[in-house]
Design a protein around this motif. Structure first.
Motif, short mmCIF file in Angstrom:
data_model
loop_
_atom_site.label_atom_id
_atom_site.label_comp_id
_atom_site.label_asym_id
_atom_site.label_seq_id
_atom_site.Cartn_x
_atom_site.Cartn_y
_atom_site.Cartn_z
N THR A 181 13.75 -8.92 -14.55
CA THR A 181 13.43 -10.17 -13.89
C THR A 181 12.65 -11.05 -14.84
OG1 THR A 181 12.20 -11.22 -12.11
CG2 THR A 181 11.37 -9.10 -12.86
N ARG A 182 12.94 -12.33 -14.83
CA ARG A 182 12.21 -13.26 -15.70
C ARG A 182 10.90 -13.68 -15.05
NH1 ARG A 182 15.97 -15.46 -19.83
NH2 ARG A 182 17.89 -14.32 -19.50
N ARG A 183 10.73 -13.39 -13.81
CA ARG A 183 9.44 -13.56 -13.16
C ARG A 183 9.08 -12.20 -12.56
NH1 ARG A 183 8.83 -16.50 -8.82
NH2 ARG A 183 6.70 -17.11 -9.27
N PRO A 184 8.59 -11.29 -13.38
CA PRO A 184 8.37 -9.93 -12.91
C PRO A 184 7.32 -9.87 -11.81
CG PRO A 184 7.30 -10.25 -15.03
CD PRO A 184 8.13 -11.48 -14.77
N ALA A 185 7.51 -8.97 -10.88
CA ALA A 185 6.57 -8.78 -9.78
C ALA A 185 6.14 -7.32 -9.78
CB ALA A 185 7.22 -9.15 -8.45
N GLY A 186 4.88 -7.10 -10.11
CA GLY A 186 4.34 -5.75 -10.11
C GLY A 186 3.72 -5.42 -8.77
N VAL A 187 4.24 -4.40 -8.11
CA VAL A 187 3.72 -3.99 -6.81
C VAL A 187 2.39 -3.26 -7.02
CG1 VAL A 187 4.15 -2.61 -4.75
CG2 VAL A 187 6.05 -3.77 -5.90
N ARG A 188 1.37 -3.67 -6.29
CA ARG A 188 0.05 -3.06 -6.39
C ARG A 188 -0.04 -1.82 -5.50
NH1 ARG A 188 -3.32 -7.36 -4.09
NH2 ARG A 188 -5.01 -5.84 -4.36
N VAL A 189 0.08 -0.66 -6.11
CA VAL A 189 0.02 0.61 -5.38
C VAL A 189 -1.41 1.13 -5.44
CG1 VAL A 189 0.96 2.93 -5.14
CG2 VAL A 189 2.39 1.09 -6.08
N THR A 190 -2.05 1.27 -4.29
CA THR A 190 -3.44 1.71 -4.24
C THR A 190 -3.54 3.24 -4.13
OG1 THR A 190 -3.61 1.63 -1.83
CG2 THR A 190 -4.02 -0.43 -3.04
N HIS A 191 -4.76 3.74 -4.30
CA HIS A 191 -4.99 5.16 -4.11
C HIS A 191 -4.68 5.56 -2.66
CE1 HIS A 191 -6.92 5.80 -8.04
NE2 HIS A 191 -7.42 4.58 -7.87
N ARG A 192 -4.98 4.69 -1.72
CA ARG A 192 -4.66 4.97 -0.32
C ARG A 192 -3.15 5.07 -0.12
NH1 ARG A 192 -6.82 0.76 1.84
NH2 ARG A 192 -8.83 1.71 2.40
N ASN A 193 -2.40 4.19 -0.78
CA ASN A 193 -0.94 4.26 -0.68
C ASN A 193 -0.41 5.59 -1.19
OD1 ASN A 193 -0.74 0.80 -1.79
ND2 ASN A 193 -0.86 1.58 0.31
N MET A 194 -0.95 6.05 -2.34
CA MET A 194 -0.52 7.34 -2.90
C MET A 194 -0.82 8.48 -1.93
SD MET A 194 -1.90 6.80 -6.79
CE MET A 194 -1.56 8.48 -7.29
N ALA A 195 -2.00 8.44 -1.32
CA ALA A 195 -2.37 9.48 -0.37
C ALA A 195 -1.45 9.48 0.84
CB ALA A 195 -3.82 9.29 0.07
N ALA A 196 -1.16 8.28 1.35
CA ALA A 196 -0.28 8.18 2.52
C ALA A 196 1.11 8.70 2.20
CB ALA A 196 -0.21 6.73 2.99
#
Length: 591
Positions: A181-196
């Motif tokens: 993608t020429r406008r990259p979008a990085g998804v912000r994965v949190t520690h809570r997301n990893m735990a879930a």
């Protein structure tokens, strides 16, 4: 009892670092992961990584990271699938640095993609093995980065280490999409997301410390990272890895490892199952043992009934059971899996009226009906809420209506990095007065309690498990093929019955000197070079006939529908008079 119950990811984020440190102290010789290298030996050379070694190496790399990057800074991980990648990723978690998993630099065109992502999030450091240090230094970045080589950091088990105590809501890593993608979008994965995601996988996929996986998925992809790295380390079961290239060159290697390592779980895109059937002849299947598999996950691209049936038929003599097939639906914005077919239950395969689906309605018909479209259900939600929402009204869709898939749960990520305007349209949507919903952009419906994915409203092109943004492909064609009219290129995918294929429609300039055959070859070369995907069909339209809105916006869905119906007005050649409306050029010309 699963190990995750001993690591409570609430309030403070112990997570993977706490799990690794605990096992390194209690059983340092326990094998965390095994990497099988086929580059020098055809039968593969196994290399074990114990928890004791992992903890020592991670602390050594983490110490170097702390010297060059502050907590909360971003560090790109530019390592091949292997030990260095795992060490680098966990070192970021140890040091409180936000990991940015990306593909290892291999060529200038890949470096351009890497640079877009690194500049987007403002990386201050890059983690890369010594052999590619010069390549990393040559990446054209807006600002220089400090390079940390994990294979140069000398581990010292006795060295003191004070772990970074991150809040569970803080970003652990940025997951950039697998396509370009020429406008990259990085998804912000949190520690809570990893735990879930870990809790959900334990409950929904029946993962525990007695499980075992064999994977070839790349670590920079969310499927490979979560399934292959996060879950094994968090839960404590062994993982065996091979590179994607090793699998593609000889798929039998993967299946042999599944048997040799008594694997219970595997997960790959649909094309991987087809590749095993097509590339492993019957006489080479003897000796393969797939009898211990309870979970053969299929995700990251549309799941096809034909693929499931072919794999079952081919490998039933090897002990494979149809009930092991586990189609899943997930996306990076939800960390990992959203829905899954229950383990040990055969996936639902249903036939629906194709015309009704196109109109947004669900009507089941008899299997084999000429007007039918056979679909595979992706099961029920795994520890989260899923709703089907009317795109026009933003209200829950009817039980027999196709709508957008919305998701809510602790696994739903925090948004996109530095892309607030994009996050606002995707994250924290409101449904019936309740906030916190993720708009996936995918279309689907629920039938007999299972989610069926019907399409992608956001027009992503997904081929071989990789996401491609149509606008990027279109821009590549415009920039690389001057004979094409700017603003008059459309890219979309079509289902040919056995897989997704890329189609490009274009109008050409009046002064174009090249003929259609040469232009098609130029377009195919450009797209293959920049996006690593083959263009199945190139169609040149009569000038002025490209479907657009009144404001001039390209109508990709209308283009796809007209292509399927043979209702496009096709130019006789790249710059000549029109031919009768219809579809043309489905043959493969050499590039």
């Amino acid at each position: 009892m699963s190990v995750i119950s001993e690591t409570v990811w609430a309030g403070r984020a112990g997570g993977v670092p706490a799990a690794v440190r605990r096992r390194a102290r209690s059983d340092p010789d326990q094998v965390a992961m095994t990497f099988v290298d086929y580059s020098t030996e055809p039968q593969g050379r196994a290399r074990d990584l114990t928890y004791g070694e992992l903890d020592a190496r991670v602390r050594a790399v983490g110490a170097r990271l702390r010297r060059v990057a502050r907590p909360g800074a971003r560090a790109a991980i530019l390592c091949p699938t292997g030990v260095d990648f795992v060490v680098g990723f966990v070192a970021c978690l140890y040091a409180g640095v936000i990991a940015v998993p990306l593909s290892a630099p291999a060529s200038s065109r890949h470096n351009d993609r890497i640079a877009l992502a690194m500049d987007d999030c403002g990386c201050e450091a890059a983690i890369a093995p010594r052999p590619v240090r010069d390549r990393v230094a040559g990446i054209p970045l807006a600002a220089p980065v400090e390079i940390v080589c994990p294979d140069e950091a000398e581990p010292d088990p006795a060295a003191p280490w004070a772990p970074e105590d991150a809040e569970s809501g803080e970003t652990a890593y940025l997951q950039y999409t697998s396509g370009s993608t020429r406008r990259p979008a990085g998804v912000r994965v949190t520690h809570r997301n990893m735990a879930a995601a870990t809790r959900q996988s334990i409950a929904g996929l029946r993962l525990d410390e007695h499980s075992a996986i064999v994977s070839w998925s790349p670590f920079f992809h969310d499927l490979g990272l979560v399934f292959g790295v996060v879950l094994p380390l968090a839960i404590g079961f062994p993982a065996v890895h091979m590179t994607p290239l090793a699998f593609v060159r000889e798929p039998r290697r993967w299946l042999r490892l599944l048997g040799d390592r008594a694997a219970t779980h595997m997960l790959c895109p649909d094309f991987g199952f087809d590749m095993c059937v097509d590339r492993i002849p019957a006489e080479e299947r003897a000796g393969l043992d797939l009898s211990r598999l309870v979970y053969a996950g299929n995700g990251a691209e549309p799941v096809r009934a034909r693929s499931l049936a072919r794999f079952t038929e081919a490998f039933a003599p090897c002990g494979f059971r149809a009930s092991a097939h586990t189609p899943v639906y997930g996306l990076a914005e939800a960390t990992f899996v959203v829905t899954a077919v229950p383990v040990d239950r055969e996936p639902p395969v249903r036939t629906f009226d194709r015309a009704e689906l196109t109109a947004g309605r669900v009507r089941r018909i008899e299997d084999g009906d000429a007007g039918g479209y056979t679909m595979v259900g992706c099961g029920s939600p795994v520890g989260q809420d899923v709703r089907i929402v009317d795109e026009a009204t933003g209200l829950p869709a009817g039980p027999e209506d196709v709508g957008e898939i919305w998701v809510r749960g602790d696994n739903v990520c925090a948004g996109y990095w530095t892309r607030d305007e994009r996050s606002d349209g995707v994250f924290d949507a409101v449904l019936d007065g309740d906030p916190g919903w993720l708009r996936t952009g995918d279309l689907g419906f629920v039938h007999d309690g299972s989610l069926f994915v019907a399409g992608r409203s956001k027009d992503l092109v997904i081929i071989d498990g990789r996401n491609h943004h149509p606008s990027d492909i279109e821009l590549t064609v415009e920039e690389e093929v001057p004979a094409v009219r700017s603003g008059n290129v459309v890219a979309f995918s079509v289902d040919t019955g056995d897989q997704e294929r890329l189609v490009i429609l274009a109008e050409t300039r009046r002064d174009a000197s090249a003929g259609p055959r040469e232009l098609r070859a130029m377009i195919r070369r450009a797209v293959a070079s920049h996006h690593d995907v083959y263009v199945h069909d190139v169609v040149f339209l009569r000038r002025g006939t490209m479907p657009k809105t009144s404001s001039g916006k390209l109508q990709r869905r209308d283009c796809r529908d007209r292509y399927r119906r043979g209702a496009l007005i096709i130019a006789d050649d790249a710059s000549g008079p029109p031919e009768a409306a219809g579809r043309r050029d489905t043959g493969r010309e050499p590039t």
